[in-house]
Design a protein around this motif. Structure first.
Motif, PDB file in Angstrom:
ATOM      1  N   GLY A 212      10.892   0.068   5.560  1.00 37.60           N
ATOM      2  CA  GLY A 212      10.142  -0.350   6.680  1.00 37.60           C
ATOM      3  C   GLY A 212      11.003  -0.713   8.217  1.00 37.60           C
ATOM      4  N   SER A 213      10.507  -1.285   8.985  1.00 32.68           N
ATOM      5  CA  SER A 213      11.183  -1.595  10.172  1.00 32.68           C
ATOM      6  C   SER A 213      11.135  -3.099  10.468  1.00 32.68           C
ATOM      7  N   THR A 214      12.022  -3.625  11.238  1.00 29.85           N
ATOM      8  CA  THR A 214      12.329  -5.237  11.619  1.00 29.85           C
ATOM      9  C   THR A 214      11.828  -5.158  13.066  1.00 29.85           C
ATOM     10  N   THR A 215      11.298  -3.942  13.841  1.00 32.70           N
ATOM     11  CA  THR A 215      11.079  -4.091  14.948  1.00 32.70           C
ATOM     12  C   THR A 215       9.806  -3.495  15.503  1.00 32.70           C
ATOM     13  N   GLU A 216       9.160  -2.569  14.568  1.00 30.22           N
ATOM     14  CA  GLU A 216       8.009  -1.968  14.941  1.00 30.22           C
ATOM     15  C   GLU A 216       7.157  -2.069  13.776  1.00 30.22           C
ATOM     16  N   CYS A 217       5.786  -2.140  14.123  1.00 29.66           N
ATOM     17  CA  CYS A 217       4.705  -2.146  12.975  1.00 29.66           C
ATOM     18  C   CYS A 217       3.891  -0.936  12.903  1.00 29.66           C
ATOM     19  N   GLY A 218       3.408  -0.403  11.734  1.00 30.95           N
ATOM     20  CA  GLY A 218       2.749   0.887  11.703  1.00 30.95           C
ATOM     21  C   GLY A 218       2.993   1.170  10.321  1.00 30.95           C
ATOM     22  N   PHE A 219       2.108   2.310   9.914  1.00 30.80           N
ATOM     23  CA  PHE A 219       2.353   3.225   8.675  1.00 30.80           C
ATOM     24  C   PHE A 219       3.348   4.336   9.146  1.00 30.80           C
ATOM     25  N   HIS A 220       4.551   3.957   9.091  1.00 33.47           N
ATOM     26  CA  HIS A 220       5.609   4.871   9.511  1.00 33.47           C
ATOM     27  C   HIS A 220       6.151   5.904   8.288  1.00 33.47           C
ATOM     28  N   HIS A 221       5.587   5.261   7.018  1.00 37.03           N
ATOM     29  CA  HIS A 221       6.050   6.084   5.787  1.00 37.03           C
ATOM     30  C   HIS A 221       4.772   6.585   5.223  1.00 37.03           C
ATOM     31  N   GLY A 222       3.783   6.706   5.830  1.00 39.21           N
ATOM     32  CA  GLY A 222       2.579   6.969   5.098  1.00 39.21           C
ATOM     33  C   GLY A 222       1.841   5.811   4.554  1.00 39.21           C
ATOM     34  N   TYR A 223       0.543   6.322   4.026  1.00 38.11           N
ATOM     35  CA  TYR A 223      -0.528   5.354   3.607  1.00 38.11           C
ATOM     36  C   TYR A 223      -0.570   4.809   2.246  1.00 38.11           C
ATOM     37  N   HIS A 224       0.204   5.514   1.664  1.00 35.37           N
ATOM     38  CA  HIS A 224       0.344   5.225  -0.037  1.00 35.37           C
ATOM     39  C   HIS A 224       1.804   4.707  -0.448  1.00 35.37           C
ATOM     40  N   PRO A 225       1.757   3.919  -1.542  1.00 34.12           N
ATOM     41  CA  PRO A 225       3.125   3.962  -2.316  1.00 34.12           C
ATOM     42  C   PRO A 225       3.830   5.237  -2.697  1.00 34.12           C
ATOM     43  N   ILE A 226       5.080   5.327  -2.783  1.00 29.36           N
ATOM     44  CA  ILE A 226       6.037   6.443  -2.986  1.00 29.36           C
ATOM     45  C   ILE A 226       6.445   6.425  -4.505  1.00 29.36           C
ATOM     46  N   ARG A 227       6.454   7.735  -5.045  1.00 26.92           N
ATOM     47  CA  ARG A 227       7.078   7.715  -6.263  1.00 26.92           C
ATOM     48  C   ARG A 227       8.331   8.469  -6.068  1.00 26.92           C
ATOM     49  N   PRO A 228       9.618   8.063  -5.698  1.00 24.45           N
ATOM     50  CA  PRO A 228      10.732   8.715  -5.130  1.00 24.45           C
ATOM     51  C   PRO A 228      11.353   9.499  -6.306  1.00 24.45           C
ATOM     52  N   PHE A 229      11.232   9.047  -7.574  1.00 27.07           N
ATOM     53  CA  PHE A 229      11.644   9.826  -8.721  1.00 27.07           C
ATOM     54  C   PHE A 229      10.591  10.653  -9.532  1.00 27.07           C
ATOM     55  N   ASP A 230       9.420  10.418  -9.089  1.00 29.05           N
ATOM     56  CA  ASP A 230       8.392  11.130  -9.685  1.00 29.05           C
ATOM     57  C   ASP A 230       8.412  10.453 -11.273  1.00 29.05           C
ATOM     58  N   ASP A 231       8.439   9.079 -11.098  1.00 26.61           N
ATOM     59  CA  ASP A 231       8.238   8.622 -12.386  1.00 26.61           C
ATOM     60  C   ASP A 231       7.290   7.369 -12.254  1.00 26.61           C
ATOM     61  N   GLU A 232       7.889   6.384 -13.080  1.00 17.75           N
ATOM     62  CA  GLU A 232       6.696   5.017 -12.717  1.00 17.75           C
ATOM     63  C   GLU A 232       7.252   4.033 -11.597  1.00 17.75           C
ATOM     64  N   PHE A 233       8.375   4.268 -11.192  1.00 20.95           N
ATOM     65  CA  PHE A 233       9.115   3.500 -10.276  1.00 20.95           C
ATOM     66  C   PHE A 233       8.446   3.753  -8.999  1.00 20.95           C
ATOM     67  N   VAL A 234       7.934   2.906  -7.992  1.00 21.68           N
ATOM     68  CA  VAL A 234       7.172   2.858  -6.868  1.00 21.68           C
ATOM     69  C   VAL A 234       7.795   2.084  -5.623  1.00 21.68           C
ATOM     70  N   VAL A 235       7.871   2.634  -4.514  1.00 15.99           N
ATOM     71  CA  VAL A 235       8.144   2.180  -3.474  1.00 15.99           C
ATOM     72  C   VAL A 235       6.933   1.699  -2.547  1.00 15.99           C
ATOM     73  N   PHE A 236       6.931   0.498  -2.099  1.00 14.94           N
ATOM     74  CA  PHE A 236       5.800  -0.067  -1.114  1.00 14.94           C
ATOM     75  C   PHE A 236       6.313   0.089   0.223  1.00 14.94           C
ATOM     76  N   PRO A 237       5.776   0.994   1.294  1.00 18.09           N
ATOM     77  CA  PRO A 237       6.346   0.948   2.351  1.00 18.09           C
ATOM     78  C   PRO A 237       5.796  -0.361   3.324  1.00 18.09           C
ATOM     79  N   LEU A 238       6.575  -0.820   4.036  1.00 17.94           N
ATOM     80  CA  LEU A 238       6.290  -1.995   4.910  1.00 17.94           C
ATOM     81  C   LEU A 238       5.581  -1.769   6.195  1.00 17.94           C
ATOM     82  N   THR A 239       4.282  -2.181   6.301  1.00 19.62           N
ATOM     83  CA  THR A 239       3.540  -2.159   7.447  1.00 19.62           C
ATOM     84  C   THR A 239       3.676  -3.040   8.650  1.00 19.62           C
TER      85      THR A 239
END
Length: 393
Positions: A212-239
């Motif tokens: 996420g960002s310390t200076t801007e608010c928004g859905f800069h990395h999409g609307y849904h959590p990401i599975r960067p390794f295509d497994d059970e690990f999840v990344v929650f983007p900060l809005t």
């Protein structure tokens, strides 16, 4: 159970070290698109416990603004940044729970190399360092867990590229809680993707919430959590981060408009939205308006039919291990201590066509641009400290 649809996302950029990069892990990473039962969207509440003791850092703040006030807090031992109980009471009143990410930093002189000793910023940070194993901190962390809140890792400043330190900090926190830690967020959002996420996995963590960002608010990395390794690990983007909003003391309507725009955008896109309010921002004397704005965000989310809770509770609610594409799977609604599907019985505060951010019939702003943080905000972001109820030790 919840329906989960895996979708490949387009390239996403991340600001890292002043340079915008596109991590390979995000170029084709699938998304976790799932919502608890009957929810229009999910609203994940989080708090980074940077500095629960204001202490001598008040001397630094006194050089920047309101010297009389800040000097009085130092001399009297007053600790306006200890806000654990106040935030717990506010969230309990609204029937929601959140995540609290806790720092376990190294000692500047004992643990860091001599080259770090000469940087003034390191000394400013070190003045607010706290010990997660102390009786006072450990006690409140256990109270949070026992009350249904999540306590997670707040990876310290130098851990983005240090897997051993991430494992050590996680193990220390788990020893305090006498139980596992599910996820966390990096201090200052310092992230080296995808390596930091890999280190989180090695430490046994299931998610990260640092993107996420310390200076801007928004859905800069999409609307849904990401599975960067295509497994059970999840990344929650900060809005939303509190310090990136218009100052609610000086520009309350602008702050609410920004939050309302993003809440409505989340509802329109079945999104998983994540917000960060540092505990120190609940001190009305230090950061007027933020406590009321946080309450308003939750209440507005409830009006819009959001499920509201911590990232851990979200993962539990949607059962992230269910079979992708199962159209019939839905997550059961949970009680407030585990996040809740909180479409409430209370009347909406605004009618169609009116602006809910003002409580009246003013037309809502149609400005879709990003709202930036005010340069005049009390308590500079340079210090980035969270403080507490009690005096410095």
């Amino acid at each position: 159970m919840a329906r989960i649809v895996e979708r490949s996302s387009g390239p996403q950029s991340i600001s890292h070290g002043g340079e915008t990069v596109t991590p390979p892990a995000l170029e084709s990473a699938p998304r976790l698109e799932a919502l608890p039962a009957d929810a229009e969207f999910a609203l994940c509440l989080t708090h980074d416990v940077d500095r629960p003791y204001k202490g001598l850092r008040g001397l630094f703040f006194a050089t920047r603004e309101r010297p009389g006030y800040h000097l009085r807090t130092v001399l009297s031992g007053e600790n306006p940044y200890w806000q654990f109980e106040n935030v717990m009471a506010l969230e309990d009143d609204l029937g929601v729970r959140s995540s609290w990410y806790v720092l376990n930093e190294q000692h500047l002189l004992l643990d860091r190399p001599p080259r770090d000793w000469t940087a003034p910023a390191n000394w400013i940070q070190h003045l607010g360092r706290y010990d997660v194993t102390s009786d006072e901190i450990a006690g409140v962390l256990r109270a949070l867990e026992e009350g249904g809140w999540e306590v997670g890792l707040h990876g310290s400043f130098h851990t983005a590229d240090d897997p051993a330190r991430i494992r050590e900090e996680t193990a220390t926190l788990e020893s305090v809680l006498d139980g596992p830690v599910t996820g966390g967020r990096q201090h200052h959002l310092r992230l080296s993707p995808p390596e930091t996420w890999h280190y989180y996995r090695l430490a046994g963590l299931a998610y990260d919430a640092s993107l996420g960002s310390t200076t801007e608010c928004g859905f800069h990395h999409g609307y849904h959590p990401i599975r960067p390794f295509d497994d059970e690990f999840v990344v929650f983007p900060l809005t939303i981060m509190d310090q990136a909003l218009p100052d609610p003391a000086r520009r309350p309507n602008a702050a609410r408009r920004t939050c309302n725009r993003l809440l409505e955008e989340a509802a329109a896109n079945d999104a998983v939205m994540s917000v960060l309010w540092h505990p120190r921002y609940f001190s009305e004397r230090e950061f007027p308006g933020h406590r009321d704005l946080y309450r308003w965000v939750i209440e507005r989310g409830q009006e819009l039919g959001a499920w509201i809770g911590s990232p851990r509770n979200y993962l539990e609610a949607v059962d992230a291990d269910c079979v992708p594409g199962d159209e019939s799977a839905r997550a059961p609604a949970s009680d407030p201590t585990g996040g809740a599907s909180l479409a409430t019985d209370r009347e909406p505060s605004a009618t169609a066509g009116s602006d809910p951010t003002t409580g009246g019939g003013q037309p809502a702003s149609t400005d879709g641009g990003l709202e930036r943080a005010s340069d005049e905000r009390a308590g500079s972001d340079v210090a980035n400290g969270v403080s507490d109820r009690r005096g410095a030790r």
